[in-house]
Design a protein around this motif. Structure first.
Motif, PDB file in Angstrom:
ATOM      1  N   GLN A 161      62.909  31.899  23.714  1.00 42.81           N
ATOM      2  CA  GLN A 161      62.875  33.278  23.230  1.00 42.81           C
ATOM      3  C   GLN A 161      63.229  33.345  21.752  1.00 42.81           C
ATOM      4  OE1 GLN A 161      61.933  36.074  24.534  1.00 42.81           O
ATOM      5  NE2 GLN A 161      62.644  37.402  22.877  1.00 42.81           N
ATOM      6  N   ASP A 162      64.193  32.530  21.328  1.00 46.59           N
ATOM      7  CA  ASP A 162      64.615  32.501  19.921  1.00 46.59           C
ATOM      8  C   ASP A 162      64.748  31.042  19.496  1.00 46.59           C
ATOM      9  OD1 ASP A 162      65.813  32.605  17.449  1.00 46.59           O
ATOM     10  OD2 ASP A 162      67.360  34.029  18.014  1.00 46.59           O
ATOM     11  N   PRO A 163      63.679  30.409  18.996  1.00 44.86           N
ATOM     12  CA  PRO A 163      63.714  28.981  18.645  1.00 44.86           C
ATOM     13  C   PRO A 163      64.773  28.626  17.600  1.00 44.86           C
ATOM     14  CG  PRO A 163      61.455  29.771  18.763  1.00 44.86           C
ATOM     15  CD  PRO A 163      62.333  30.984  18.844  1.00 44.86           C
ATOM     16  N   GLY A 164      65.137  29.584  16.755  1.00 41.42           N
ATOM     17  CA  GLY A 164      66.158  29.316  15.745  1.00 41.42           C
ATOM     18  C   GLY A 164      67.554  29.231  16.318  1.00 41.42           C
ATOM     19  N   LEU A 165      67.724  29.629  17.569  1.00 34.84           N
ATOM     20  CA  LEU A 165      69.044  29.607  18.206  1.00 34.84           C
ATOM     21  C   LEU A 165      69.633  28.203  18.220  1.00 34.84           C
ATOM     22  CD1 LEU A 165      71.314  30.889  19.893  1.00 34.84           C
ATOM     23  CD2 LEU A 165      69.876  30.590  21.910  1.00 34.84           C
ATOM     24  N   PHE A 166      68.802  27.198  18.439  1.00 31.98           N
ATOM     25  CA  PHE A 166      69.296  25.822  18.491  1.00 31.98           C
ATOM     26  C   PHE A 166      70.005  25.450  17.192  1.00 31.98           C
ATOM     27  CE2 PHE A 166      68.113  21.307  17.427  1.00 31.98           C
ATOM     28  CZ  PHE A 166      69.113  20.718  18.187  1.00 31.98           C
ATOM     29  N   ALA A 167      69.367  25.721  16.058  1.00 29.14           N
ATOM     30  CA  ALA A 167      69.966  25.375  14.762  1.00 29.14           C
ATOM     31  C   ALA A 167      71.260  26.138  14.540  1.00 29.14           C
ATOM     32  CB  ALA A 167      68.977  25.665  13.638  1.00 29.14           C
ATOM     33  N   ARG A 168      71.277  27.419  14.853  1.00 29.85           N
ATOM     34  CA  ARG A 168      72.471  28.234  14.626  1.00 29.85           C
ATOM     35  C   ARG A 168      73.609  27.827  15.555  1.00 29.85           C
ATOM     36  NH1 ARG A 168      68.570  32.146  15.155  1.00 29.85           N
ATOM     37  NH2 ARG A 168      69.631  33.216  16.872  1.00 29.85           N
ATOM     38  N   ALA A 169      73.268  27.453  16.785  1.00 32.17           N
ATOM     39  CA  ALA A 169      74.298  27.059  17.741  1.00 32.17           C
ATOM     40  C   ALA A 169      74.934  25.729  17.385  1.00 32.17           C
ATOM     41  CB  ALA A 169      73.705  26.982  19.149  1.00 32.17           C
ATOM     42  N   ALA A 228      68.016  22.841   9.964  1.00 33.34           N
ATOM     43  CA  ALA A 228      67.307  23.999   9.423  1.00 33.34           C
ATOM     44  C   ALA A 228      66.622  24.763  10.545  1.00 33.34           C
ATOM     45  CB  ALA A 228      66.267  23.541   8.401  1.00 33.34           C
ATOM     46  N   GLU A 229      66.591  26.097  10.422  1.00 33.59           N
ATOM     47  CA  GLU A 229      65.872  26.883  11.416  1.00 33.59           C
ATOM     48  C   GLU A 229      64.377  26.615  11.274  1.00 33.59           C
ATOM     49  OE1 GLU A 229      66.776  30.802  12.494  1.00 33.59           O
ATOM     50  OE2 GLU A 229      68.792  30.793  11.604  1.00 33.59           O
ATOM     51  N   PRO A 230      63.664  26.495  12.372  1.00 35.65           N
ATOM     52  CA  PRO A 230      62.242  26.154  12.314  1.00 35.65           C
ATOM     53  C   PRO A 230      61.405  27.276  11.723  1.00 35.65           C
ATOM     54  CG  PRO A 230      62.853  26.758  14.546  1.00 35.65           C
ATOM     55  CD  PRO A 230      64.133  26.690  13.759  1.00 35.65           C
ATOM     56  N   VAL A 231      60.294  26.891  11.121  1.00 36.53           N
ATOM     57  CA  VAL A 231      59.357  27.881  10.592  1.00 36.53           C
ATOM     58  C   VAL A 231      58.232  28.145  11.587  1.00 36.53           C
ATOM     59  CG1 VAL A 231      59.854  27.337   8.191  1.00 36.53           C
ATOM     60  CG2 VAL A 231      58.054  26.074   9.384  1.00 36.53           C
ATOM     61  N   SER A 232      58.131  27.289  12.600  1.00 36.87           N
ATOM     62  CA  SER A 232      57.149  27.519  13.652  1.00 36.87           C
ATOM     63  C   SER A 232      57.635  26.879  14.942  1.00 36.87           C
ATOM     64  CB  SER A 232      55.770  26.962  13.272  1.00 36.87           C
ATOM     65  OG  SER A 232      55.777  25.550  13.273  1.00 36.87           O
ATOM     66  N   CYS A 233      57.101  27.361  16.053  1.00 41.07           N
ATOM     67  CA  CYS A 233      57.502  26.847  17.364  1.00 41.07           C
ATOM     68  C   CYS A 233      56.300  26.880  18.294  1.00 41.07           C
ATOM     69  CB  CYS A 233      58.648  27.682  17.936  1.00 41.07           C
ATOM     70  SG  CYS A 233      59.026  27.327  19.672  1.00 41.07           S
ATOM     71  N   THR A 234      56.077  25.783  19.000  1.00 41.54           N
ATOM     72  CA  THR A 234      54.990  25.709  19.969  1.00 41.54           C
ATOM     73  C   THR A 234      55.545  25.259  21.310  1.00 41.54           C
ATOM     74  OG1 THR A 234      53.423  25.086  18.218  1.00 41.54           O
ATOM     75  CG2 THR A 234      52.744  24.702  20.511  1.00 41.54           C
ATOM     76  N   LEU A 263      59.169  22.082  17.342  1.00 43.89           N
ATOM     77  CA  LEU A 263      59.686  22.867  16.226  1.00 43.89           C
ATOM     78  C   LEU A 263      59.314  22.219  14.901  1.00 43.89           C
ATOM     79  CD1 LEU A 263      63.256  23.695  17.603  1.00 43.89           C
ATOM     80  CD2 LEU A 263      61.131  24.970  17.902  1.00 43.89           C
ATOM     81  N   THR A 264      59.043  23.048  13.916  1.00 48.87           N
ATOM     82  CA  THR A 264      58.691  22.567  12.582  1.00 48.87           C
ATOM     83  C   THR A 264      59.744  23.019  11.589  1.00 48.87           C
ATOM     84  OG1 THR A 264      56.324  22.703  13.117  1.00 48.87           O
ATOM     85  CG2 THR A 264      56.921  22.555  10.785  1.00 48.87           C
ATOM     86  N   ASP A 265      60.329  22.055  10.869  1.00 47.01           N
ATOM     87  CA  ASP A 265      61.321  22.359   9.836  1.00 47.01           C
ATOM     88  C   ASP A 265      60.637  22.960   8.621  1.00 47.01           C
ATOM     89  OD1 ASP A 265      63.552  21.585  11.194  1.00 47.01           O
ATOM     90  OD2 ASP A 265      63.577  19.543  10.412  1.00 47.01           O
ATOM     91  N   PRO A 266      61.420  23.595   7.736  1.00 46.09           N
ATOM     92  CA  PRO A 266      60.834  24.135   6.506  1.00 46.09           C
ATOM     93  C   PRO A 266      60.150  23.075   5.645  1.00 46.09           C
ATOM     94  CG  PRO A 266      62.987  25.099   6.884  1.00 46.09           C
ATOM     95  CD  PRO A 266      62.825  24.016   7.898  1.00 46.09           C
ATOM     96  N   ASP A 267      60.586  21.783   5.758  1.00 51.40           N
ATOM     97  CA  ASP A 267      59.955  20.727   4.967  1.00 51.40           C
ATOM     98  C   ASP A 267      58.684  20.187   5.616  1.00 51.40           C
ATOM     99  OD1 ASP A 267      60.847  19.241   7.090  1.00 51.40           O
ATOM    100  OD2 ASP A 267      62.259  18.012   5.937  1.00 51.40           O
ATOM    101  N   GLY A 268      58.303  20.756   6.745  1.00 45.00           N
ATOM    102  CA  GLY A 268      57.066  20.358   7.392  1.00 45.00           C
ATOM    103  C   GLY A 268      57.198  19.297   8.466  1.00 45.00           C
ATOM    104  N   SER A 269      58.402  18.758   8.668  1.00 47.89           N
ATOM    105  CA  SER A 269      58.596  17.732   9.692  1.00 47.89           C
ATOM    106  C   SER A 269      58.809  18.373  11.057  1.00 47.89           C
ATOM    107  CB  SER A 269      59.785  16.838   9.334  1.00 47.89           C
ATOM    108  OG  SER A 269      60.962  17.611   9.212  1.00 47.89           O
ATOM    109  N   ASP A 270      58.288  17.718  12.110  1.00 48.34           N
ATOM    110  CA  ASP A 270      58.372  18.232  13.463  1.00 48.34           C
ATOM    111  C   ASP A 270      59.348  17.434  14.312  1.00 48.34           C
ATOM    112  OD1 ASP A 270      56.410  19.931  12.666  1.00 48.34           O
ATOM    113  OD2 ASP A 270      54.906  19.289  14.115  1.00 48.34           O
ATOM    114  N   TYR A 271      59.896  18.098  15.323  1.00 48.40           N
ATOM    115  CA  TYR A 271      60.636  17.402  16.371  1.00 48.40           C
ATOM    116  C   TYR A 271      60.493  18.199  17.660  1.00 48.40           C
ATOM    117  CZ  TYR A 271      64.438  20.790  15.482  1.00 48.40           C
ATOM    118  OH  TYR A 271      65.187  21.929  15.327  1.00 48.40           O
ATOM    119  N   LEU A 272      60.742  17.553  18.774  1.00 48.32           N
ATOM    120  CA  LEU A 272      60.648  18.207  20.073  1.00 48.32           C
ATOM    121  C   LEU A 272      62.052  18.552  20.553  1.00 48.32           C
ATOM    122  CD1 LEU A 272      58.072  15.907  21.918  1.00 48.32           C
ATOM    123  CD2 LEU A 272      57.616  17.881  20.443  1.00 48.32           C
TER     124      LEU A 272
END
Length: 305
Positions: A15-23, A32-38, A60-69
Motif C-alpha cells: 500500500q505504501d512502498p516507501g514505508l520500508f525505508a522509513r521504518a 532511500a524511498e523508492p521512486v517506483s514500485c512494481t 522497488l527502484t531507488d532514486p539513483d535508478g538501482s532496483d531491489y526486490l
C-alpha cells in the motif's frame, strides 16, 4: 470483508512502498524511498509438486535508478521450516529477476521477532557458504505513535504501530490518534483513508483492540462507506430491529394483562436473535400466561443470544 491480521502485516508495504525505508531509518539503515514500485507474483513454485508462496514481493527502484526486490514475510509464530524456505525464496527470486532481494520479516510478537532475527547459516559450521540475516520489524522496535499530530505525519507508520502493538496497553491511544488522523485525511484522499481503515481492522483481528477500532470507526469515522463500516452499520441495524421487536413483545404482554417476571423481561430484552423474537411475538398474541411464550429450548437460546 475483514480477514486475518497476517495479511495486513505484509499488505501495508504494498500500500505504501516507501514505508520500508522509513521504518528502517531509526535502526541505522539509510535507505532511500523508492521512486517506483512494481508488485511481482508471489508464487515461487517450481515444476516439483510443492507449492511455495511468499507473502508480498515488490520490485522497488531507488532514486539513483538501482532496483531491489523487497520480500515481506508476516510471522505470528516461530516456524522451523522457514530456515529452508526463506533461502529458497531469495535464491529463486535472484536467479529469476537478476535483482538483489531483501528479506523483511514483520512479527506481531517480540518473541517471534527475536527468533526471526537469528541468522540462517548454510554450509560448514566454521565456514558457512551462505548466511541469511533477515531485517525484522516487531513490537520491540516499532515506535508507539499516540498523538494525532504524529499520526498525521505518517499514517502508514501509525497503522503498523497499531497492528504490532495490538496486545499492548498503548494500543487504545494509538488507535484514537489514528482515527483522528484518518478523519483529516478523508477530506484530502478518501480512498487512501478508507484503505488504511480496512488495513487497521484487518491487522487488529478479533479481540479487545479490534473492538476498540470498530467502535471508533462506527463513531469517529462514520463517514466511510467501506466494507468494515457497512458491516458495523448492518450490525447496528440488526440490533435496532431486535430491540424494537423485544419492546413490542413486552408491550403486547402488558397490554394483555399478563404478568412478566424480571427473568422473562430480561430474557426478552437481552435476546438479539430476530427469529427467536418473532416466535415469541407470535406466541404472545394468544398465550394464556407468559410461561406459554417460552419453551425450555427458547429459554436456553434466549440466554445464549
Amino acid at each position: 470483508m475483514v480477514s486475518s491480521p497476517h495479511e495486513a502485516m505484509h499488505r501495508i508495504f504494498a500500500q505504501d512502498p516507501g514505508l520500508f525505508a522509513r521504518a528502517m531509518r531509526p535502526y541505522g539503515l539509510d535507505i532511500a524511498e523508492p521512486v517506483s514500485c512494481t508488485p511481482l507474483p508471489t508464487d515461487v513454485t517450481t515444476v516439483e509438486p510443492l507449492e511455495r508462496r511468499i507473502d508480498t514481493v515488490l520490485r522497488l527502484t531507488d532514486p539513483d535508478g538501482s532496483d531491489y526486490l523487497l520480500v515481506v514475510e508476516a510471522q505470528s509464530s516461530e516456524d522451523a521450516g522457514k530456515q529452508f524456505s526463506w533461502p529458497y525464496y531469495l535464491g529463486y527470486l535472484y536467479a529469476k529477476h537478476g535483482v538483489p532481494p531483501v528479506l523483511l520479516v514483520v512479527c506481531n510478537k517480540a518473541s517471534t521477532a527475536a527468533w526471526a532475527r537469528e541468522p540462517i547459516r548454510i554450509g560448514l559450521a566454521k565456514r558457512p557458504t551462505l548466511t541469511l540475516e533477515p531485517l525484522v520489524i516487531g513490537p520491540h522496535n516499532t515506535a508507539i505513535v499516540n498523538s494525532p499530530e504524529q499520526a498525521a505525519q505518517d499514517i502508514a507508520i501509525t497503522v503498523l504501530s497499531a497492528i504490532l502493538h495490538r496486545d499492548d496497553e498503548a494500543c487504545p491511544a494509538i488507535l484514537e490518534a489514528l482515527s483522528k488522523a484518518l478523519h483529516d485525511l478523508e477530506s484530502v484522499d478518501e480512498e487512501q483513508a478508507r484503505c488504511y481503515t480496512e488495513l487497521t481492522a484487518q491487522g487488529l483481528g478479533k479481540g479487545r483492540a479490534g473492538d476498540i477500532w470498530r467502535n471508533l470507526v462506527a463513531h469517529d469515522l462514520s463517514f466511510f462507506t467501506s466494507p468494515l463500516s457497512e458491516e458495523i452499520r448492518d450490525e447496528g441495524r440488526a440490533e435496532g430491529r431486535a430491540k424494537g421487536k423485544a419492546e413490542l413483545i413486552i408491550q403486547l404482554l402488558e397490554h394483555r394483562g399478563l404478568q412478566i417476571s424480571p427473568d422473562d423481561r430480561a430474557r426478552v430484552t437481552g435476546c438479539t436473535d430476530l427469529g427467536t423474537l418473532d416466535t415469541w411475538f407470535t406466541r404472545a398474541i394468544t398465550a394464556a400466561t407468559t410461561r406459554d411464550v417460552f419453551t425450555d429450548e427458547d429459554r436456553d437460546e434466549g440466554l445464549q443470544s
